[in-house]
Design a protein around this motif. Structure first.
Motif, short mmCIF file in Angstrom:
data_model
loop_
_atom_site.label_atom_id
_atom_site.label_comp_id
_atom_site.label_asym_id
_atom_site.label_seq_id
_atom_site.Cartn_x
_atom_site.Cartn_y
_atom_site.Cartn_z
N ARG A 1 1.16 -1.56 0.01
CA ARG A 1 0.28 0.17 0.38
C ARG A 1 1.45 1.03 0.27
O ARG A 1 0.35 2.52 -0.84
CB ARG A 1 -1.20 0.18 1.11
CG ARG A 1 -2.04 -1.60 1.53
CD ARG A 1 -2.90 -0.99 2.59
NE ARG A 1 -3.29 0.40 2.44
CZ ARG A 1 -4.03 0.58 4.11
NH1 ARG A 1 -2.89 0.43 4.88
NH2 ARG A 1 -3.96 2.32 3.91
N LEU A 2 2.23 1.04 0.83
CA LEU A 2 2.82 2.44 0.67
C LEU A 2 3.83 2.44 -0.77
O LEU A 2 3.68 3.70 -0.95
CB LEU A 2 4.25 2.13 1.75
CG LEU A 2 4.82 3.57 2.69
CD1 LEU A 2 4.02 4.48 2.76
CD2 LEU A 2 5.69 2.60 3.39
N SER A 3 3.50 1.73 -1.27
CA SER A 3 4.91 2.10 -2.27
C SER A 3 4.40 3.00 -3.44
O SER A 3 4.22 3.76 -3.72
CB SER A 3 5.22 0.41 -3.11
OG SER A 3 5.85 0.70 -4.29
N GLY B 1 5.21 6.85 -4.43
CA GLY B 1 5.40 6.60 -6.02
C GLY B 1 4.89 7.74 -6.86
O GLY B 1 5.47 8.24 -7.99
N GLU B 2 3.72 8.34 -6.35
CA GLU B 2 3.01 9.12 -6.76
C GLU B 2 3.42 10.58 -6.60
O GLU B 2 3.25 12.05 -7.74
CB GLU B 2 1.50 9.67 -6.29
CG GLU B 2 0.33 8.49 -6.48
CD GLU B 2 -1.00 8.31 -5.60
OE1 GLU B 2 -0.63 9.41 -4.78
OE2 GLU B 2 -1.44 7.52 -5.47
N HIS C 1 11.18 11.32 2.36
CA HIS C 1 10.83 11.52 1.37
C HIS C 1 9.98 12.47 1.14
O HIS C 1 9.68 13.21 0.74
CB HIS C 1 10.00 9.67 0.76
CG HIS C 1 9.65 9.68 -0.31
ND1 HIS C 1 9.41 9.53 -1.17
CD2 HIS C 1 7.98 9.82 -0.39
CE1 HIS C 1 9.07 9.82 -2.59
NE2 HIS C 1 7.60 10.15 -1.95
N PHE C 2 8.89 12.12 1.97
CA PHE C 2 7.01 12.96 2.69
C PHE C 2 8.29 14.82 2.80
O PHE C 2 7.51 15.84 1.47
CB PHE C 2 6.26 12.63 3.43
CG PHE C 2 5.77 11.41 2.74
CD1 PHE C 2 4.97 11.73 1.63
CD2 PHE C 2 5.82 10.86 3.09
CE1 PHE C 2 4.58 10.70 1.08
CE2 PHE C 2 5.02 9.61 2.46
CZ PHE C 2 3.91 9.43 1.84
N ILE C 3 8.60 14.46 3.55
CA ILE C 3 9.81 16.61 3.82
C ILE C 3 10.05 16.60 2.70
O ILE C 3 9.57 17.51 2.40
CB ILE C 3 10.37 16.12 4.71
CG1 ILE C 3 9.81 15.81 5.91
CG2 ILE C 3 11.41 17.52 5.59
CD1 ILE C 3 10.40 15.40 7.56
#
Length: 509
Positions: A401-403, A407-408, A439-441
């Motif tokens: 679910r995380l990938s 990836g978006e 990654h999100f930061i």
């Protein structure tokens, strides 16, 4: 040319979207379920219909669109506007009732008569709405634009001609009476136009002063007429051919009388009314709502924030609604929230996501005050159990679910992660958790990461440590506090649960 055709058919306008051509979103976003928004919206659909759920999937494209909606909602919250719109919806229900009755009947002339009645109710509903809204000072560009469009339509030649014809026909229909004389096995029908209204029986008694047998109005909404009623209808049609031809032609020419812009308004206004109705009910029970600010230069914060889905449930249970305050200071991007199980961590994370969603949708929020930045999207990842169907373990389910979520590479979204990598070894969970946060930061995202791994709050600028609070007895207070993780409460709770304290071990051994 049909009566309903007019230049006013060409309006492109929405009270929901600044771009009226915006595509509808059919798929339910994943974050709905994670944040329990599906429960909130389900309660709205029970009263306002399933269609309203679709409008809660219409996420704004920009801060300007969110502000556009917020201004409209500000008008709708006004008592006079709210009551005017409720009356309008009630009037529209009358129109819909007449439409359903029209569908029941079989004879074409019956359908035509019910159609003319339906037009009359429709015109009355919109004229009453225009009158009510005109007497109120509206602040929003959206409702003011709609009111100007409505006035334009009501003043158009096509509308006036349709209304004049339908009103004239209804006046004649109300006057139309027919008298049945039955004598020596012969039936005679006299067709008259009389002033006044009332039951056919009373009219016949006045005319003939004789006892009569009950017959129904042939224009009622029965699917089948009896033989006498059908025969009477045929005679009446022959006696007044021009009148009934006028009814039939009017019905044909106004078959598509509804203006697309008004039809869209009827649907979209339920988005605002449904939420406003729920908000008013909850406020009567003592719960607070506020209109959020959207100052991107100020810090994002809220006071008295609570979980809306939990608050709805609390009305019927003994569950307590606990509110919390929070803020993101300049440069702060992610909360890492730790603490014992059942300490309110997931509830706080959900309330934070609900706050962002409702604010960005242009609605009021379940908080005493709030300043909420606009985020182009919301992404969530909540812990799931192992899947029996796929045979995947919990960790593999989470990574699957995380990938795609990572990836978006959606920049600037609000991200909520709840209890990720709980089955992995502590060292592996740290490495993977820090990779996810980085990654999100790096994408400029903000959010919250609920975890049992205290080390995730270390080693990266922009991460703020939060912890679930507890009192001196190590009982959760469900208050979320800033500060370094405190594992003592969690450890003591586990020790107590499994009877592993020194005294308990001594007693057992």
């Amino acid at each position: 040319m049909a009566i309903s055709s007019d230049k006013t058919d060409n309006y492109g306008f929405s009270i929901l979207d600044m771009d009226p051509n915006k595509a509808n979103i059919e798929e339910i976003p994943a974050f709905y379920r994670d944040l329990n928004l599906d429960q909130v919206i389900e309660k709205l659909t029970l009263r306002w219909g399933r269609e309203v759920a679709g409008f809660f999937r219409s996420y704004p494209d920009s801060p300007e669109e969110a502000a556009y909606r917020r201004a409209i909602y500000g008008d709708i919250k006004k008592e006079a506007v709210y009551e005017a719109l409720l009356s309008f919806i009630e009037d529209l229900n009358k129109t819909e009732s007449l439409r359903r009755e029209k569908e029941k009947v079989m004879a074409p002339i019956q359908k035509a008569v019910w159609h003319v009645r339906e037009i009359g109710a429709y015109c009355e509903a919109y004229e009453a709405l225009e009158s009510r809204l005109s007497s109120i000072e509206l602040s929003s560009a959206g409702l003011n634009t709609f009111l100007n469009i409505l006035r334009d339509i009501l003043d158009s030649g096509g509308y006036r001609k349709m209304k004049e014809r339908s009103d004239a026909l209804m006046r004649k229909i109300r006057k139309l009476r027919f008298v049945i004389i039955y004598d020596k096995d012969r039936m005679q029908v006299e067709v008259k136009e009389l002033e006044g209204e009332g039951a056919y029986e009373e009219m016949l008694k006045r005319e003939r002063n004789k006892e009569i047998r009950h017959l129904q109005n042939p224009f009622r909404a029965d699917s089948m007429l009896n033989e006498i009623e059908a025969a009477c209808l045929e005679i009446v049609l022959k006696k007044k051919p021009d009148f009934f031809n006028d009814i039939m032609s009017t019905a044909e020419e106004t078959a598509d009388y509804e203006k697309p812009v008004l039809k869209r308004f009827e649907k979209e206004i339920i988005f605002y009314i449904s939420f406003c109705s729920m908000q008013r009910e909850l406020m009567k029970e003592g719960l607070v709502f506020s209109t959020p600010k959207s100052d991107m230069t100020g810090r994002m914060e809220a006071t008295g924030l609570y979980d809306l889905a939990l608050a709805q449930t609390s009305l019927y249970t003994d569950k307590e609604v606990v509110s919390n305050d929070f803020y993101y200071d300049e440069g702060e991007r992610f909360f890492v929230l730790t603490g014992p199980n059942q300490g309110g961590k997931t509830t706080f994370a959900r309330s934070l996501g609900q706050l962002v969603f409702l604010s960005n949708m242009g609605l009021d929020v379940p908080a005493s005050s709030a300043n909420v930045w606009f985020f182009p999207n919301i992404q969530t990842h909540f812990s799931v159990e192992e899947s029996v169907e796929t045979g995947k373990g919990k960790l593999k389910e989470e990574l699957t679910r995380l990938s795609p979520m990572m990836g978006e590479n959606r920049k600037g979204t609000f991200v909520i992660i709840n209890e990720l990598f709980t089955t992995a070894a502590n060292y592996d969970a740290q490495i993977m958790g820090k990779t996810v946060l980085s990654h999100f930061i790096d994408l400029g995202c903000m959010g919250i990461y609920v975890t049992h791994i205290a080390e995730l709050s270390e080693g990266r600028e922009g991460i703020v440590s939060l912890r679930a609070g507890f009192d001196e007895n190590k009982t959760p207070t469900f208050k979320i506090l800033r500060g370094a993780p405190d594992d003592s409460a969690c450890a003591e709770k586990v020790v107590s649960k499994y009877r592993l304290s020194y005294d308990q071990l001594k007693e057992r051994l």
